[in-house]
Write an enzyme that holds these catalytic residues in place. Structure first.
Site, PDB file in Angstrom:
ATOM      1  N   SER A   7       0.871  -1.177   0.000  1.00 30.93           N
ATOM      2  CA  SER A   7       0.000   0.000   0.000  1.00 30.93           C
ATOM      3  C   SER A   7       0.909   1.229   0.000  1.00 30.93           C
ATOM      4  CB  SER A   7      -0.922  -0.011   1.217  1.00 30.93           C
ATOM      5  OG  SER A   7      -0.187  -0.224   2.404  1.00 30.93           O
ATOM      6  N   GLU A   9       1.338   5.581   0.823  1.00 31.13           N
ATOM      7  CA  GLU A   9       0.836   6.827   1.418  1.00 31.13           C
ATOM      8  C   GLU A   9       1.222   8.000   0.525  1.00 31.13           C
ATOM      9  OE1 GLU A   9       1.301   8.032   5.786  1.00 31.13           O
ATOM     10  OE2 GLU A   9       2.486   9.562   4.748  1.00 31.13           O
ATOM     11  N   THR A  40      -2.708  11.738   3.533  1.00 32.14           N
ATOM     12  CA  THR A  40      -2.491  12.294   4.875  1.00 32.14           C
ATOM     13  C   THR A  40      -3.351  13.544   5.123  1.00 32.14           C
ATOM     14  OG1 THR A  40      -0.662  13.672   4.152  1.00 32.14           O
ATOM     15  CG2 THR A  40      -0.111  11.467   4.968  1.00 32.14           C
ATOM     16  N   TYR A  41      -3.350  13.925   6.396  1.00 34.96           N
ATOM     17  CA  TYR A  41      -4.145  15.059   6.889  1.00 34.96           C
ATOM     18  C   TYR A  41      -3.128  15.954   7.576  1.00 34.96           C
ATOM     19  CZ  TYR A  41      -8.587  16.663   9.013  1.00 34.96           C
ATOM     20  OH  TYR A  41      -9.708  17.345   9.376  1.00 34.96           O
ATOM     21  N   GLY A 100      -3.035  12.782  16.001  1.00 29.27           N
ATOM     22  CA  GLY A 100      -2.434  13.855  15.210  1.00 29.27           C
ATOM     23  C   GLY A 100      -1.361  14.595  15.962  1.00 29.27           C
ATOM     24  N   ASP A 101      -0.501  15.223  15.176  1.00 29.61           N
ATOM     25  CA  ASP A 101       0.538  16.069  15.756  1.00 29.61           C
ATOM     26  C   ASP A 101      -0.015  17.464  15.951  1.00 29.61           C
ATOM     27  OD1 ASP A 101       2.744  14.493  16.213  1.00 29.61           O
ATOM     28  OD2 ASP A 101       3.344  14.525  14.115  1.00 29.61           O
ATOM     29  N   LYS A 159      -6.188   0.676  21.247  1.00 28.06           N
ATOM     30  CA  LYS A 159      -6.735   1.198  19.977  1.00 28.06           C
ATOM     31  C   LYS A 159      -7.407   0.069  19.180  1.00 28.06           C
ATOM     32  CE  LYS A 159      -3.031   3.606  18.404  1.00 28.06           C
ATOM     33  NZ  LYS A 159      -2.322   4.706  17.679  1.00 28.06           N
ATOM     34  N   GLN A 170       4.978   3.557  12.156  1.00 24.67           N
ATOM     35  CA  GLN A 170       5.932   4.617  11.799  1.00 24.67           C
ATOM     36  C   GLN A 170       7.119   3.934  11.130  1.00 24.67           C
ATOM     37  OE1 GLN A 170       6.614   7.453  10.817  1.00 24.67           O
ATOM     38  NE2 GLN A 170       5.936   8.581  12.630  1.00 24.67           N
ATOM     39  N   PHE A 211      13.562  14.206   9.804  1.00 25.04           N
ATOM     40  CA  PHE A 211      12.219  13.687  10.063  1.00 25.04           C
ATOM     41  C   PHE A 211      12.298  12.607  11.152  1.00 25.04           C
ATOM     42  CE2 PHE A 211       8.422  11.322   8.007  1.00 25.04           C
ATOM     43  CZ  PHE A 211       7.527  12.041   8.774  1.00 25.04           C
ATOM     44  N   HIS A 260       3.699  -1.090   3.863  1.00 26.89           N
ATOM     45  CA  HIS A 260       3.050   0.198   3.573  1.00 26.89           C
ATOM     46  C   HIS A 260       4.151   1.226   3.297  1.00 26.89           C
ATOM     47  CE1 HIS A 260      -0.025   3.299   3.775  1.00 26.89           C
ATOM     48  NE2 HIS A 260       0.633   3.958   4.706  1.00 26.89           N
TER      49      HIS A 260
HETATM   50  P1  FAD Z   1      -1.445   7.614  19.765  1.00 27.79           P
HETATM   51  O1  FAD Z   1      -1.155   6.233  19.358  1.00 27.79           O
HETATM   52  O2  FAD Z   1      -2.761   7.880  20.342  1.00 27.79           O
HETATM   53  O3  FAD Z   1      -0.308   8.141  20.783  1.00 27.79           O
HETATM   54  C1  FAD Z   1       1.068   7.917  20.511  1.00 27.79           C
HETATM   55  C2  FAD Z   1       1.728   7.342  21.769  1.00 27.79           C
HETATM   56  O4  FAD Z   1       1.637   8.308  22.819  1.00 27.79           O
HETATM   57  C3  FAD Z   1       1.047   6.089  22.267  1.00 27.79           C
HETATM   58  O5  FAD Z   1       1.614   4.918  21.697  1.00 27.79           O
HETATM   59  C4  FAD Z   1       1.231   6.181  23.750  1.00 27.79           C
HETATM   60  O6  FAD Z   1       2.467   5.650  24.120  1.00 27.79           O
HETATM   61  C5  FAD Z   1       1.227   7.685  24.021  1.00 27.79           C
HETATM   62  N1  FAD Z   1      -0.102   8.189  24.372  1.00 27.79           N
HETATM   63  C6  FAD Z   1      -0.837   9.113  23.701  1.00 27.79           C
HETATM   64  N2  FAD Z   1      -1.974   9.394  24.361  1.00 27.79           N
HETATM   65  C7  FAD Z   1      -1.984   8.622  25.451  1.00 27.79           C
HETATM   66  C8  FAD Z   1      -2.901   8.461  26.553  1.00 27.79           C
HETATM   67  N3  FAD Z   1      -4.024   9.186  26.639  1.00 27.79           N
HETATM   68  N4  FAD Z   1      -2.572   7.581  27.525  1.00 27.79           N
HETATM   69  C9  FAD Z   1      -1.432   6.846  27.462  1.00 27.79           C
HETATM   70  N5  FAD Z   1      -0.513   6.978  26.456  1.00 27.79           N
HETATM   71  C10 FAD Z   1      -0.782   7.848  25.475  1.00 27.79           C
HETATM   72  N6  FAD Z   1      -0.042  13.032  11.707  1.00 27.79           N
HETATM   73  C11 FAD Z   1      -0.832  13.953  11.103  1.00 27.79           C
HETATM   74  O7  FAD Z   1      -0.957  15.079  11.612  1.00 27.79           O
HETATM   75  N7  FAD Z   1      -1.487  13.683   9.935  1.00 27.79           N
HETATM   76  C12 FAD Z   1      -1.416  12.443   9.337  1.00 27.79           C
HETATM   77  O8  FAD Z   1      -2.025  12.219   8.269  1.00 27.79           O
HETATM   78  C13 FAD Z   1      -0.612  11.437   9.965  1.00 27.79           C
HETATM   79  N8  FAD Z   1      -0.521  10.189   9.436  1.00 27.79           N
HETATM   80  C14 FAD Z   1       0.177   9.216  10.121  1.00 27.79           C
HETATM   81  C15 FAD Z   1       0.150   7.887   9.626  1.00 27.79           C
HETATM   82  C16 FAD Z   1       0.820   6.885  10.330  1.00 27.79           C
HETATM   83  C17 FAD Z   1       0.777   5.455   9.790  1.00 27.79           C
HETATM   84  C18 FAD Z   1       1.545   7.187  11.532  1.00 27.79           C
HETATM   85  C19 FAD Z   1       2.288   6.095  12.266  1.00 27.79           C
HETATM   86  C20 FAD Z   1       1.582   8.497  12.010  1.00 27.79           C
HETATM   87  C21 FAD Z   1       0.887   9.519  11.326  1.00 27.79           C
HETATM   88  N9  FAD Z   1       0.851  10.831  11.809  1.00 27.79           N
HETATM   89  C22 FAD Z   1       0.070  11.782  11.167  1.00 27.79           C
HETATM   90  C23 FAD Z   1       1.640  11.217  12.981  1.00 27.79           C
HETATM   91  C24 FAD Z   1       0.790  11.116  14.260  1.00 27.79           C
HETATM   92  O9  FAD Z   1      -0.255  12.043  14.211  1.00 27.79           O
HETATM   93  C25 FAD Z   1       1.701  11.428  15.449  1.00 27.79           C
HETATM   94  O10 FAD Z   1       2.659  10.422  15.629  1.00 27.79           O
HETATM   95  C26 FAD Z   1       0.938  11.728  16.740  1.00 27.79           C
HETATM   96  O11 FAD Z   1       1.878  12.287  17.663  1.00 27.79           O
HETATM   97  C27 FAD Z   1       0.335  10.492  17.361  1.00 27.79           C
HETATM   98  O12 FAD Z   1      -0.841  10.112  16.763  1.00 27.79           O
HETATM   99  P2  FAD Z   1      -1.435   8.620  17.066  1.00 27.79           P
HETATM  100  O13 FAD Z   1      -2.868   8.592  16.772  1.00 27.79           O
HETATM  101  O14 FAD Z   1      -0.624   7.597  16.392  1.00 27.79           O
HETATM  102  O15 FAD Z   1      -1.196   8.633  18.618  1.00 27.79           O
END
Ligand code: FAD
Length: 289
Positions: A7, A9, A40-41, A100-101, A159, A170, A211, A260
């Site tokens: 796949s 991205e 991506t977003y 999201g970041d 999740k 990642q 990065f 991916h």
């Molecule tokens: P989560 O998995 O929710 O959090 C990341 C880690 O932080 C967790 O594994 C955990 O250890 C810790 N954590 C977070 N919240 C909690 C909590 N409440 N309690 C306990 N531990 C916690 N970013 C963008 O802005 N746009 C995109 O399109 C985008 N695409 C992506 C695609 C992929 C495949 C990946 C891997 C990342 C992408 N990102 C993107 C980056 C991502 O948004 C960042 O890495 C962000 O910091 C974490 O998002 P997540 O949903 O993966 O986080």
């Protein structure tokens, strides 16, 4: 050797030139018959409209299975779900759901007062709609906000338990990083066939290095040395293709059957790696002159 499912991205284009580049990327990679492509977003939700347009256009005109990334940064729950509904109305039923970041310059993630507090809440809300196949992020090298490697695994389990179907990781530089993470996930009771490694073909070492630092991805010293020498000798592309092909083969030798690719809208290196792995264009006989 069987070939893996792949796949790709992409990111949404922000200019006319970038639109042509995305289309060229799609044209080059579509014949490799990807399982899906994702869009991506932008950080902080900055490309909300562009993502929606790119997703709908790709869905309508490329014939590919398109997944839309969606984050919950800077948005209320209602706004986030309204965007998911727009994806569904456009016929897109696959979402990569992320917390999201934060936007550039922000110290860390601050949930919107009326928004989802974290990715688990977003995943649960999307799963409740029962309309989407949901993919999520996973972190073989520790996420910068994780308190321990174990915390990343535990959070990934939450999740998946909340309704996610698959995790895309990642990127990482060594197969062992992924294999160790996969073992830890198995020990935590996660079905590891649902974890797909994210692969970054290195178009530009300086950019990839920066990065990686931002994402907390470990940079092995031997890769730094190898790129230093390759750049000096004008062989960066050759090294990048060889390293990425070797990484993918190591993963496949260890039972990985899905990859991916983070294409960065530059198709050549990803295509060359796929060719080297034996993934060849899906051309119907009637189209062969
Ligand atoms: P989560 O998995 O929710 O959090 C990341 C880690 O932080 C967790 O594994 C955990 O250890 C810790 N954590 C977070 N919240 C909690 C909590 N409440 N309690 C306990 N531990 C916690 N970013 C963008 O802005 N746009 C995109 O399109 C985008 N695409 C992506 C695609 C992929 C495949 C990946 C891997 C990342 C992408 N990102 C993107 C980056 C991502 O948004 C960042 O890495 C962000 O910091 C974490 O998002 P997540 O949903 O993966 O986080």
């Amino acid at each position: 050797m069987t070939t893996p499912d792949i796949s790709f991205e992409f990111f949404p284009p922000q200019s006319l030139e970038a639109s042509f580049r995305l289309w060229d990327t799609v044209q080059t990679l579509a014949p490799l018959a990807p399982r899906f492509v994702s869009v991506t977003y932008g950080a902080g939700g900055t490309t909300r409209d562009l993502t929606r347009e790119a997703v709908a256009t790709l869905h309508n005109s490329s014939g590919l299975n398109v997944a839309a990334h969606l984050t919950c940064v800077n948005a209320t729950k209602a706004e986030t779900l309204a965007i998911a509904d727009q994806f569904a109305e456009a016929g897109v039923r696959e979402i990569v759901a992320l917390r999201g970041d934060p936007p550039k310059g922000a110290a860390g993630f601050e949930p919107h007062p009326d928004g989802y507090a974290n990715s688990v809440e977003l995943i649960a809300a999307l799963a409740e709609r029962d309309q989407f196949s949901i993919r999520v992020g996973a972190y073989p090298d520790r996420h910068p906000e994780a308190t321990s490697a174990r915390a990343d695994v535990d959070w990934l389990k939450r999740k998946l338990d909340a309704g996610a179907d698959e995790a895309l990781t990642q990127f990482f530089f060594e197969a062992d990083t992924f294999l160790r993470f996969r073992d830890d996930c198995a020990k935590a009771g996660i079905d590891t066939s649902r974890i797909t490694p994210g692969i970054l073909p290195i178009e530009n070492w300086k950019g990839a290095r920066n990065f990686a630092k931002r994402c907390g991805t470990t940079i092995p010293a031997w890769i730094d040395d190898a790129f230093d020498k390759a750049i000096r000798d004008g062989r960066e592309d050759l090294l990048a293709t060889a390293l990425c092909t070797e990484l993918c083969s190591d993963l496949m030798d260890n039972g990985v059957d899905k990859l991916h690719f983070y294409t960065l809208n530059r198709p050549e290196l990803t295509r060359d790696v796929c060719f080297a792995l034996g993934i060849t264009p899906d051309v119907s006989l009637e189209n062969v002159a």
